[in-house]
Write a protein that holds these residues in place. Structure first.
Motif, PDB file in Angstrom:
ATOM      1  N   THR A   1       0.814  -1.212   0.000  1.00 10.31           N
ATOM      2  CA  THR A   1       0.000   0.000   0.000  1.00 10.31           C
ATOM      3  C   THR A   1       0.849   1.264   0.000  1.00 10.31           C
ATOM      4  O   THR A   1       2.034   1.231   0.322  1.00 10.31           O
ATOM      5  N   ALA A   2       0.177   2.357  -0.340  1.00 11.99           N
ATOM      6  CA  ALA A   2       0.765   3.699  -0.216  1.00 11.99           C
ATOM      7  C   ALA A   2      -0.254   4.576   0.488  1.00 11.99           C
ATOM      8  O   ALA A   2      -1.464   4.430   0.276  1.00 11.99           O
ATOM      9  N   THR A   3       0.229   5.471   1.309  1.00 12.52           N
ATOM     10  CA  THR A   3      -0.593   6.514   1.908  1.00 12.52           C
ATOM     11  C   THR A   3      -0.006   7.842   1.474  1.00 12.52           C
ATOM     12  O   THR A   3       1.196   8.073   1.639  1.00 12.52           O
ATOM     13  N   LEU A   4      -0.841   8.694   0.898  1.00 11.02           N
ATOM     14  CA  LEU A   4      -0.415  10.011   0.433  1.00 11.02           C
ATOM     15  C   LEU A   4      -1.089  11.068   1.304  1.00 11.02           C
ATOM     16  O   LEU A   4      -2.304  11.024   1.505  1.00 11.02           O
ATOM     17  N   THR A   5      -0.299  11.999   1.828  1.00  6.74           N
ATOM     18  CA  THR A   5      -0.817  13.037   2.705  1.00  6.74           C
ATOM     19  C   THR A   5      -0.456  14.398   2.139  1.00  6.74           C
ATOM     20  O   THR A   5       0.722  14.689   1.899  1.00  6.74           O
ATOM     21  N   GLU A   6      -1.475  15.234   1.945  1.00  5.25           N
ATOM     22  CA  GLU A   6      -1.290  16.586   1.413  1.00  5.25           C
ATOM     23  C   GLU A   6      -0.713  17.490   2.493  1.00  5.25           C
ATOM     24  O   GLU A   6      -1.143  17.470   3.640  1.00  5.25           O
ATOM     25  N   GLY A   7       0.279  18.274   2.112  1.00  5.22           N
ATOM     26  CA  GLY A   7       0.845  19.291   2.984  1.00  5.22           C
ATOM     27  C   GLY A   7       0.834  20.628   2.280  1.00  5.22           C
ATOM     28  O   GLY A   7       0.489  20.708   1.096  1.00  5.22           O
ATOM     29  N   PRO A   8       1.206  21.689   2.963  1.00  8.52           N
ATOM     30  CA  PRO A   8       1.172  23.016   2.349  1.00  8.52           C
ATOM     31  C   PRO A   8       2.190  23.187   1.224  1.00  8.52           C
ATOM     32  O   PRO A   8       2.046  24.079   0.392  1.00  8.52           O
ATOM     33  N   ASN A   9       3.204  22.316   1.171  1.00 12.30           N
ATOM     34  CA  ASN A   9       4.258  22.454   0.166  1.00 12.30           C
ATOM     35  C   ASN A   9       4.442  21.229  -0.717  1.00 12.30           C
ATOM     36  O   ASN A   9       5.430  21.134  -1.448  1.00 12.30           O
ATOM     37  N   GLY A  10       3.515  20.269  -0.647  1.00  8.08           N
ATOM     38  CA  GLY A  10       3.645  19.071  -1.457  1.00  8.08           C
ATOM     39  C   GLY A  10       2.941  17.892  -0.819  1.00  8.08           C
ATOM     40  O   GLY A  10       2.108  18.050   0.064  1.00  8.08           O
TER      41      GLY A  10
END
Length: 180
Positions: free
Chosen positions: A44-53
């Motif tokens: 699996t992959a978990t992608l987390t949005e941040g203010p810079n990417g």
């Protein structure tokens, strides 16, 4: 001797992500379930949005050992494992940049650092891309657009400059990115 506290991935991602801004269209997290060319689950992959990417955490198994390229591909499908996941098309690249993190005319938004598969076939790594956004942050390519995106692992490492895919070779695993 100093003792250090260990933070979970979720805690680190939450700290890195900061507040989800309106320009991200409220998408804070996404995930992907990887399959190999035999349609077997390989992690699996978990992608987390941040203010810079976007921070991308990978937890994979059952892959051939050694360095491997991983890229964000422009179409969210892994429906053709027997054909090598070509339905996921090329890299996420709305600006038409050349491939490669080391390319002076690049990189494209789908370019990511290489990962290393251990001798037991496993990978646990976190990487970051300032080139993409889950929901459409200004100035970054959108991962969760109308046709989605996929994370694709190749058999070889990416040299980060050779066109069009850095000598990465055939695609061996794929995961469709979906909002959580």
């Amino acid at each position: 001797m100093r003792k250090f506290k260990t933070l979970s991935f979720a805690a680190c991602a939450a700290l890195a992500a900061g507040a989800v801004h309106a320009d991200n269209h409220g998408v804070a997290e996404a995930g992907a379930d990887f399959i190999d060319k035999e349609s077997k689950s390989v992690g699996t992959a978990t992608l987390t949005e941040g203010p810079n990417g976007v921070a991308i955490y990978l937890d994979l198994h059952g892959l051939p050992p050694g360095p491997k390229a991983i890229h964000i591909h422009s179409v969210g499908t892994c429906e053709d494992p027997e054909a090598g996941f070509v339905a996921s098309k090329g890299h996420l690249n709305p600006d038409g940049k050349e491939h490669g993190l080391m390319n002076p005319k690049g990189p494209d938004a789908g370019d990511l650092p290489n990962l290393v598969v251990l001798d037991d076939g496993s990978v646990k790594v976190e990487m970051f891309t300032p080139l993409a956004s889950l929901g459409g942050a200004e100035g970054r390519a959108t991962i969760l657009d109308a046709d989605g995106a996929a994370l694709v692992i190749h058999i070889n490492r990416d040299d980060h400059i050779t066109q069009p895919i850095g000598g990465a070779g055939p695609r061996i695993a794929c995961g469709v990115v979906k909002a959580k």
